[in-house]
Design an enzyme around this catalytic site. Structure first.
Site, PDB file in Angstrom:
ATOM      1  N   GLY A 258       5.604 -48.293 -23.384  1.00 53.37           N
ATOM      2  CA  GLY A 258       5.475 -49.843 -23.973  1.00 53.37           C
ATOM      3  C   GLY A 258       6.086 -50.918 -23.931  1.00 53.37           C
ATOM      4  O   GLY A 258       5.808 -51.837 -24.519  1.00 53.37           O
TER       5      GLY A 258
ATOM      6  N   CYS B 168       5.777 -34.158 -18.837  1.00 54.39           N
ATOM      7  CA  CYS B 168       4.459 -34.539 -18.323  1.00 54.39           C
ATOM      8  C   CYS B 168       3.492 -33.686 -19.197  1.00 54.39           C
ATOM      9  O   CYS B 168       3.499 -32.455 -19.561  1.00 54.39           O
ATOM     10  CB  CYS B 168       4.154 -34.213 -16.883  1.00 54.39           C
ATOM     11  SG  CYS B 168       2.508 -34.306 -16.579  1.00 54.39           S
TER      12      CYS B 168
ATOM     13  N   LYS C 109       8.178 -41.153  -8.040  1.00 57.53           N
ATOM     14  CA  LYS C 109       7.201 -40.263  -8.456  1.00 57.53           C
ATOM     15  C   LYS C 109       7.914 -38.751  -8.739  1.00 57.53           C
ATOM     16  O   LYS C 109       8.642 -38.407  -7.958  1.00 57.53           O
ATOM     17  CB  LYS C 109       6.129 -40.137  -7.835  1.00 57.53           C
ATOM     18  CG  LYS C 109       5.056 -39.126  -8.308  1.00 57.53           C
ATOM     19  CD  LYS C 109       4.137 -39.918  -9.181  1.00 57.53           C
ATOM     20  CE  LYS C 109       3.160 -38.945  -9.621  1.00 57.53           C
ATOM     21  NZ  LYS C 109       2.681 -39.232 -11.148  1.00 57.53           N
TER      22      LYS C 109
HETATM   23  C1  SIN Z   1       0.889 -37.431 -14.000  1.00 58.38           C
HETATM   24  O1  SIN Z   1       1.419 -37.480 -12.638  1.00 58.38           O
HETATM   25  O2  SIN Z   1      -0.139 -37.089 -14.153  1.00 58.38           O
HETATM   26  C2  SIN Z   1       1.891 -38.223 -14.826  1.00 58.38           C
HETATM   27  C3  SIN Z   1       3.301 -37.519 -15.076  1.00 58.38           C
HETATM   28  C4  SIN Z   1       3.954 -37.502 -16.119  1.00 58.38           C
HETATM   29  O3  SIN Z   1       3.401 -37.747 -17.218  1.00 58.38           O
HETATM   30  O4  SIN Z   1       5.115 -37.352 -16.272  1.00 58.38           O
END
Ligand code: SIN
Length: 299
Positions: free
Chosen positions: A239, A127, A44
């Site tokens: 996708g 993001c 993450k």
């Molecule tokens: C998120 O944690 O909201 C998504 C992260 C991303 O789109 O890079």
């Protein structure tokens, strides 16, 4: 057929990995991914400080894919490092640590910290809905350049840039990202959904990122164009729900493929499906993976 592939000198047992954020929020989830047939695991996105993330709803299904706005929840780089260090030796596949920095000095500190743990760093420059992070950083070309330079200076292994799906902006900046080793193409598209009865946006953050089916042809076109404009390896993402979708990415020029939303739908068994599907295709077409990459450009 041989699926071993290399990205910027990193050897992968096969060209498939998870996209940052999906089933990769904790070290135990990363371990589960490793047990599936991934070529590498991607964490993450980790920020300098801890982030709680947004309130629910943060993830919804819509008729053309998925919308998410999690808000980059993570324990902050120091805490995450502690957790990952404890079980680094249990990982037999490369670990790609995704970081989402908002300024150069912090970016360098984070990269240096993961020196002995990560096989590569992926910088989240895309993001689409977090203040002073991701896309907001990318929209400032000088800041982006400086962040990439600092990460490179602080980390002696490959550095990947995860880009947004916006063609003109991406083509406008790639020359100044010469420092990085590979591009990850692409993150989600800024998007929203409105509840017509409640008469308000569905996601708590209002805006989110669109992933899934609708993203695939958009990312694919960008991979295709970038392949002709850069010599750097490209990791295609967007996708992918089947081995056929992945093959399109290879033909467009991607050397590896990440999968995200489909993990919510099919779980980690998708990796076996991708590996077996690609192996069968290569055998039937009597072609190697290396030969497949970028082949759609020869026609
Ligand atoms: C998120 O944690 O909201 C998504 C992260 C991303 O789109 O890079």
């Amino acid at each position: 057929m041989e699926l071993v592939t290399k990205i910027s000198g990193i050897t992968l047992r096969n060209p498939f990995m998870n996209a940052s954020g999906v089933l990769s929020q904790t070290v135990s989830l990363l371990k589960r991914l490793q047990e599936a047939e991934v070529g590498a695991v991607v964490t993450k996105s980790i920020t300098y400080e801890e982030r709680k993330g947004y309130e629910n709803p943060t993830f919804i299904k819509i008729n053309c894919g998925y919308l998410n706005a999690m808000g980059l929840p993570n324990p902050g780089f120091r805490e995450f490092l502690k957790e990952l260090s404890l079980c680094r030796d249990e990982f037999k596949v490369p670990i790609i640590v995704s970081i989402a920095p908002s300024e150069p000095k912090q970016a360098r500190e984070m990269a240096t910290t993961f020196k002995n743990i990560a096989s590569a760093i992926e910088i989240n420059l895309s993001c689409p809905h977090s203040e002073k992070l991701g896309l907001e950083v990318f929209n400032d070309a000088k800041l982006t350049e400086s962040i990439v330079k600092n990460v490179k200076d602080g980390f002696d292994k490959p550095v990947f840039c995860k880009l947004p799906p916006y063609r003109n902006e991406v083509l406008g900046i790639i020359d100044s990202l010469d420092n990085c080793d590979a591009f990850v193409v692409s993150n989600t598209i800024r998007a929203m959904k409105i509840d017509i009865k409640a008469k308000k946006p569905v996601l708590s953050n209002k805006f989110g990122g669109l992933s899934g089916k609708a993203l695939h042809p958009i990312s694919l076109a960008l991979v295709f164009e970038l392949y002709e404009k850069t010599k750097k390896p490209i990791i295609g993402v967007g996708g992918v729900e089947s081995w056929e979708d992945a093959v399109e990415f290879f033909l467009a020029g991607a050397s590896a493929v990440q999968v995200g939303s489909v993990l919510e739908k099919k779980g980690i068994t998708i990796f076996k499906e991708l590996v077996e599907g690609l192996e069968k295709y290569l055998k039937e077409e009597r072609i190697s993976l290396e030969e497949l990459i970028g082949l759609a450009h020869d026609s």
